[in-house]
Design a protein around this motif. Sequence first.
Motif, PDB file in Angstrom:
ATOM      1  N   ALA A  90       0.818  -1.216   0.000  1.00 20.58           N
ATOM      2  CA  ALA A  90       0.000   0.000   0.000  1.00 20.58           C
ATOM      3  C   ALA A  90       0.854   1.268   0.000  1.00 20.58           C
ATOM      4  N   LYS A  91       2.030   1.225   0.637  1.00 22.97           N
ATOM      5  CA  LYS A  91       2.861   2.426   0.767  1.00 22.97           C
ATOM      6  C   LYS A  91       3.895   2.552  -0.357  1.00 22.97           C
ATOM      7  N   LYS A  92       3.868   1.615  -1.293  1.00 22.20           N
ATOM      8  CA  LYS A  92       4.838   1.688  -2.376  1.00 22.20           C
ATOM      9  C   LYS A  92       4.400   2.725  -3.419  1.00 22.20           C
ATOM     10  N   TRP A  93       5.377   3.339  -4.031  1.00 21.97           N
ATOM     11  CA  TRP A  93       5.096   4.310  -5.087  1.00 21.97           C
ATOM     12  C   TRP A  93       4.558   3.608  -6.331  1.00 21.97           C
ATOM     13  N   GLN A  94       3.939   4.396  -7.192  1.00 27.08           N
ATOM     14  CA  GLN A  94       3.525   3.868  -8.481  1.00 27.08           C
ATOM     15  C   GLN A  94       4.758   3.494  -9.298  1.00 27.08           C
TER      16      GLN A  94
ATOM     17  N   PRO B 100       4.400  10.892  -4.568  1.00 27.30           N
ATOM     18  CA  PRO B 100       3.250  11.233  -3.725  1.00 27.30           C
ATOM     19  C   PRO B 100       3.581  12.343  -2.739  1.00 27.30           C
ATOM     20  N   THR B 101       2.598  13.143  -2.459  1.00 27.67           N
ATOM     21  CA  THR B 101       2.762  14.229  -1.491  1.00 27.67           C
ATOM     22  C   THR B 101       1.897  13.958  -0.262  1.00 27.67           C
ATOM     23  N   GLY B 102       2.224  14.607   0.821  1.00 27.29           N
ATOM     24  CA  GLY B 102       1.432  14.463   2.035  1.00 27.29           C
ATOM     25  C   GLY B 102       1.512  13.065   2.613  1.00 27.29           C
ATOM     26  N   ASP B 103       0.439  12.650   3.281  1.00 24.40           N
ATOM     27  CA  ASP B 103       0.413  11.343   3.951  1.00 24.40           C
ATOM     28  C   ASP B 103      -0.539  10.375   3.248  1.00 24.40           C
ATOM     29  N   LYS B 104      -0.653  10.493   1.929  1.00 26.05           N
ATOM     30  CA  LYS B 104      -1.579   9.619   1.185  1.00 26.05           C
ATOM     31  C   LYS B 104      -1.229   8.145   1.334  1.00 26.05           C
ATOM     32  N   LEU B 105       0.065   7.850   1.264  1.00 31.26           N
ATOM     33  CA  LEU B 105       0.470   6.440   1.346  1.00 31.26           C
ATOM     34  C   LEU B 105       0.162   5.856   2.723  1.00 31.26           C
ATOM     35  N   GLU B 106       0.357   6.646   3.770  1.00 34.26           N
ATOM     36  CA  GLU B 106       0.031   6.172   5.118  1.00 34.26           C
ATOM     37  C   GLU B 106      -1.472   5.901   5.239  1.00 34.26           C
TER      38      GLU B 106
ATOM     39  N   ILE C 232      -6.140   2.062   5.199  1.00 34.44           N
ATOM     40  CA  ILE C 232      -7.337   1.499   4.552  1.00 34.44           C
ATOM     41  C   ILE C 232      -7.138   0.011   4.291  1.00 34.44           C
ATOM     42  N   ALA C 233      -5.966  -0.352   3.778  1.00 31.68           N
ATOM     43  CA  ALA C 233      -5.680  -1.764   3.504  1.00 31.68           C
ATOM     44  C   ALA C 233      -5.712  -2.584   4.787  1.00 31.68           C
ATOM     45  N   SER C 234      -5.196  -2.003   5.880  1.00 30.07           N
ATOM     46  CA  SER C 234      -5.197  -2.699   7.172  1.00 30.07           C
ATOM     47  C   SER C 234      -6.629  -2.931   7.668  1.00 30.07           C
ATOM     48  N   LYS C 235      -7.488  -1.944   7.465  1.00 28.42           N
ATOM     49  CA  LYS C 235      -8.881  -2.086   7.894  1.00 28.42           C
ATOM     50  C   LYS C 235      -9.617  -3.119   7.041  1.00 28.42           C
ATOM     51  N   GLU C 236      -9.309  -3.167   5.747  1.00 28.05           N
ATOM     52  CA  GLU C 236      -9.914  -4.187   4.886  1.00 28.05           C
ATOM     53  C   GLU C 236      -9.508  -5.583   5.345  1.00 28.05           C
ATOM     54  N   LYS C 237      -8.263  -5.710   5.771  1.00 36.28           N
ATOM     55  CA  LYS C 237      -7.799  -6.999   6.303  1.00 36.28           C
ATOM     56  C   LYS C 237      -8.529  -7.348   7.599  1.00 36.28           C
ATOM     57  N   ASN C 238      -8.727  -6.355   8.468  1.00 37.42           N
ATOM     58  CA  ASN C 238      -9.437  -6.588   9.725  1.00 37.42           C
ATOM     59  C   ASN C 238     -10.886  -6.995   9.478  1.00 37.42           C
ATOM     60  N   ILE C 239     -11.520  -6.384   8.479  1.00 37.84           N
ATOM     61  CA  ILE C 239     -12.900  -6.742   8.142  1.00 37.84           C
ATOM     62  C   ILE C 239     -12.975  -8.210   7.744  1.00 37.84           C
ATOM     63  N   LYS C 240     -12.036  -8.652   6.916  1.00 30.86           N
ATOM     64  CA  LYS C 240     -12.016 -10.056   6.500  1.00 30.86           C
ATOM     65  C   LYS C 240     -11.777 -10.971   7.697  1.00 30.86           C
TER      66      LYS C 240
ATOM     67  N   GLU D 235     -10.734  10.754   4.347  1.00 31.27           N
ATOM     68  CA  GLU D 235      -9.481  11.428   4.685  1.00 31.27           C
ATOM     69  C   GLU D 235      -8.518  11.408   3.498  1.00 31.27           C
ATOM     70  N   LEU D 236      -8.491  10.281   2.775  1.00 27.82           N
ATOM     71  CA  LEU D 236      -7.625  10.168   1.596  1.00 27.82           C
ATOM     72  C   LEU D 236      -8.061  11.147   0.503  1.00 27.82           C
ATOM     73  N   GLU D 237      -9.366  11.258   0.299  1.00 28.42           N
ATOM     74  CA  GLU D 237      -9.858  12.186  -0.726  1.00 28.42           C
ATOM     75  C   GLU D 237      -9.534  13.629  -0.359  1.00 28.42           C
ATOM     76  N   ARG D 238      -9.582  13.943   0.905  1.00 33.12           N
ATOM     77  CA  ARG D 238      -9.206  15.287   1.339  1.00 33.12           C
ATOM     78  C   ARG D 238      -7.708  15.527   1.097  1.00 33.12           C
ATOM     79  N   ALA D 239      -6.914  14.497   1.324  1.00 32.15           N
ATOM     80  CA  ALA D 239      -5.467  14.631   1.101  1.00 32.15           C
ATOM     81  C   ALA D 239      -5.145  14.804  -0.375  1.00 32.15           C
ATOM     82  N   LYS D 240      -6.026  14.328  -1.247  1.00 23.54           N
ATOM     83  CA  LYS D 240      -5.776  14.452  -2.686  1.00 23.54           C
ATOM     84  C   LYS D 240      -5.883  15.897  -3.176  1.00 23.54           C
ATOM     85  N   LYS D 241      -6.389  16.794  -2.334  1.00 25.88           N
ATOM     86  CA  LYS D 241      -6.434  18.206  -2.716  1.00 25.88           C
ATOM     87  C   LYS D 241      -5.018  18.758  -2.895  1.00 25.88           C
TER      88      LYS D 241
END
Length: 398
Positions: free
Chosen positions: A51-55, A91-97, A102-110, A245-251
């Motif tokens: 999740a934290k890797k660059w494109q 990437p700028t800001g804390d988008k990767l974090e 988000i990925a961690s929460k998806e894992k917790n849901i499963k 929060e991610l969408e806000r960071a995309k500003k």
Amino acid sequence: MLKIILTSSLTLSLLSAISIDELVNSTFENSYDLKSVEKSIEVANHQISIAKKWQNPILSMGINDLWINDFSSRNKEAMQASFIGISQVIPTGDKLEIKEKIASKEKNIKFYDFEDKKLELESKINELVYNILLAEEKYRLLEKFEKNLEKLESLYGSLYKYQKATQNEIINSQISTVELKIQKQNLKNLIDNSYLKLEQITYTKIDKIDEKLEIKKVDLLIENSSHPKFKSLEENSSKQQSIAELERAKKIPDVQVSLAYFQRDDKFTDYVNMAVSIPLPIYDTENVTRVQAKMSANETNDKLEQLKHNFDIQSKILKNNLNNAYENYNLIGQKIIPLKEKIQKNIETFNTFDDVKPQESIKNLNELITYQIKAIDEQQKYYEAYSGLIYYSNKGIK
């Protein structure tokens, strides 16, 4: 201990006696549904790691300023060149974090869905096993009942010779015997189908089940605040908040840096191009997704509160049903059955061929068996509620 015979072939064969807990653990190991969810959890773990890797960077190669009407004129102009370039989004800001969160929460849901499925399986296994044990006990009592009816029919035949019984009494006893055979057949079919259902979810061939039929009153409060169903919704709500929060960071847009090397003909000097690209967030499209994510989080919170309310009420209903069956079982077992046994003792003590008809003894025995069956019915209601509480309370009442 009751012997349970399964006629179908199964994945696993257990020839020794097995308890419900052992059967549940075996099912957890062999269930393909659970294995599928476990694999999805492994995939989710991998998603967290990337999740934290660059494109990936983009490699570009080409030739520019070709003359369409004269390809032989290549390298005659200063701008004509072969090039190779690479571009990278930074990437700028804390988008990767946030993406990692988000990925961690998806894992917790499963994971919580996995725990929820385990509870469902445990509840269903308990219900099926106790249904089988009680149905077999009831079948044994019906066999006693049938033998008594056969004796009664024979007795009526003997009494009819001395004009102490009517032909209708003989016919009615025959009808009762046939009705009992139908009842036994239906019960046997129920038992066989319960075996198949148990086989379906456990993947196990069972030779014996070592489980006691003991019931007790439940006075404790049913605690289900840590139920995986709740945790799953809580994680889903939190994930939606992180998406907002991610969408806000995309500003603050990511920056794309490009570097290209241009090779020209020998009479021209090679050169390098550098460029920086920054998307301009002037249309506020990120805000739409952010609002949708917040709305989804609010809807999930409402579903969670409704689910908690339903679980609380359903747990109380099951607890009431369990205790009601417990009281009824004790009333039948401690009050009615001893009285019927006392009547039977009186009949056998004072019974004579002239004063009391011998068939009265058999009838009372059958009534005694009927109340024993009613006691089993109350046990079944008890264990149905008990099995439900295993799921709703997240731990049962053991």
